[in-house]
Design a protein around this motif. Structure first.
Motif, mmCIF file in Angstrom:
data_model
loop_
_atom_site.group_PDB
_atom_site.id
_atom_site.type_symbol
_atom_site.label_atom_id
_atom_site.label_comp_id
_atom_site.label_asym_id
_atom_site.label_seq_id
_atom_site.Cartn_x
_atom_site.Cartn_y
_atom_site.Cartn_z
ATOM 1 N N HIS A 58 0.823 -1.215 0.000
ATOM 2 C CA HIS A 58 0.000 0.000 0.000
ATOM 3 C C HIS A 58 0.849 1.254 0.000
ATOM 4 O O HIS A 58 1.905 1.303 0.635
ATOM 5 N N TRP A 60 0.349 5.384 0.763
ATOM 6 C CA TRP A 60 -0.530 6.421 1.287
ATOM 7 C C TRP A 60 0.068 7.774 0.947
ATOM 8 O O TRP A 60 1.249 8.015 1.157
ATOM 9 N N HIS A 64 -4.487 9.361 1.939
ATOM 10 C CA HIS A 64 -5.280 8.587 0.976
ATOM 11 C C HIS A 64 -4.482 7.396 0.467
ATOM 12 O O HIS A 64 -3.299 7.538 0.146
ATOM 13 N N ASP A 65 -5.153 6.256 0.360
ATOM 14 C CA ASP A 65 -4.512 5.080 -0.221
ATOM 15 C C ASP A 65 -4.511 5.246 -1.744
ATOM 16 O O ASP A 65 -5.572 5.245 -2.369
#
Ligand code: ADP
Ligand code: ADP
Length: 222
Positions: A58, A60, A64-65
Motif C-alpha cells: 500500500h 498512502w 489517501h490510499d
C-alpha cells in the motif's frame, strides 16, 4: 505525507524492481534516495505520482490510499506533486513562460492567475528575465531551473526529483540543491533521487538507500 507499506513492484515480463519497501516521509521532510542504476529509484518515484502502480503493498499520500488509483483519479494526485526529471522534459518549441504555464493551463487556472504565478515561479528560480527565451537559448543549469519553476508553479505540497543534477557540473548541482532547500524551508516535502554521493555527503539529510529493489536505512522518519 507519503507512506509505503510492504510495497513491491514487478514490471510485466521484467524482474522485480522493488521488494517489500517500507518508509514514511513526514510533511516538510527532505530526503535523498540513493542507489546504483537499476536499484529502483525511478520506480519508487513513479509509484508516488501514479505513473506506475504497485504489484503488492500500500502507498498512502496525505492520508489517501493511492495504491489502486483509477486513471481518472491520477490528475488530482499529480496536482499535489511537482516532478523534476534529469532531462527536464521541456517543450523546445515553446517559450520558457509557456513551459512553466502548462500545469496551470491543465488545471484550468484563469489568465490573470497564470500570469501572476508563472512570474512568481520564474522569479523564485531567478529566471524572470528569460521568460520570452526558448529552452535552446538557455544553459543546462538554466533549463533545469525552468523545469523546477514548472514543477513548483502549482504550489505542490511535494517535490519529487529524479536525478535532477545528472547532467550538471558540481557548482550547478549545488545551485539546484540550494533551490530545493529553499522550497523545503517553506514547508515543501522533498524527495530527491541521486547517485551523486559528493553532493549528499556535504549534507545531513535523511538517506534512503535502495539496493536491488530493497530499502536499507532511513525507513522511519526522525
Ligand atoms: P533506477 O532509477 O534506480 O535506475 P529503475 O527504477 O529505473 O531504477 O529500475 C529498476 C528495475 O526495473 C531495473 O531492473 C529496470 O530495468 C526495471 N525497469 C524499469 N522500468 C521498467 C519498465 N518500464 N519495464 C520493465 N522493467 C523496467
Ligand atoms: P501524514 O504524514 O501526512 O500525517 P500519514 O502517512 O501519517 O500522513 O497518514 C495520515 C493518515 O493516513 C492516517 O491518519 C490514516 O488515516 C491514514 N493511514 C496511513 N497509514 C495507514 C495505515 N497503515 N492504515 C490505515 N490508515 C492509514
Amino acid at each position: 505525507m507519503i507512506r509505503f507499506e510492504e510495497v513491491s513492484k514487478a514490471y510485466l515480463g521484467g524482474r522485480q524492481a522493488l521488494q517489500g519497501v517500507d518508509f514514511h516521509l513526514r510533511p516538510g521532510e527532505m530526503a535523498f534516495l540513493t542507489g546504483h542504476s537499476g536499484a529502483g529509484k525511478s520506480t519508487l518515484l513513479k509509484l508516488i505520482c501514479g505513473i506506475e502502480r504497485p504489484s503488492a503493498g500500500h502507498i498512502w499520500f496525505s492520508g489517501h490510499d493511492i495504491s489502486r488509483l483509477k486513471s481518472s483519479e491520477v490528475p488530482f494526485l499529480r496536482r499535489q506533486i511537482g516532478m523534476i526529471f534529469q532531462d527536464h522534459h521541456l517543450l523546445m518549441d515553446r517559450s520558457v513562460y509557456d513551459n512553466v504555464a502548462i500545469p496551470l493551463i491543465i488545471a484550468g487556472a484563469s489568465g490573470e492567475d497564470i500570469r501572476r504565478r508563472v512570474s512568481a515561479a520564474l522569479d523564485k528560480v531567478g529566471l524572470l528575465d528569460k521568460a520570452k527565451s526558448y529552452p535552446i537559448q538557455l544553459s543546462g543549469g538554466e533549463q533545469q531551473r525552468v523545469g523546477i519553476a514548472r514543477a513548483v508553479v502549482n504550489k505542490p505540497a511535494v517535490l519529487l526529483a529524479d536525478e535532477p543534477t545528472g547532467n550538471l557540473d558540481d557548482a550547478l548541482s549545488e545551485d539546484i540543491l540550494r533551490l530545493f532547500e529553499e522550497f523545503n524551508r517553506v514547508g515543501v516535502t522533498v524527495l530527491m533521487a541521486t547517485h551523486d554521493q559528493a553532493l549528499i555527503a556535504r549534507r545531513n539529510y535523511r538517506l534512503m538507500r535502495l539496493n536491488q529493489g530493497r530499502l536499507h536505512g532511513g525507513q522511519s522518519g526522525q
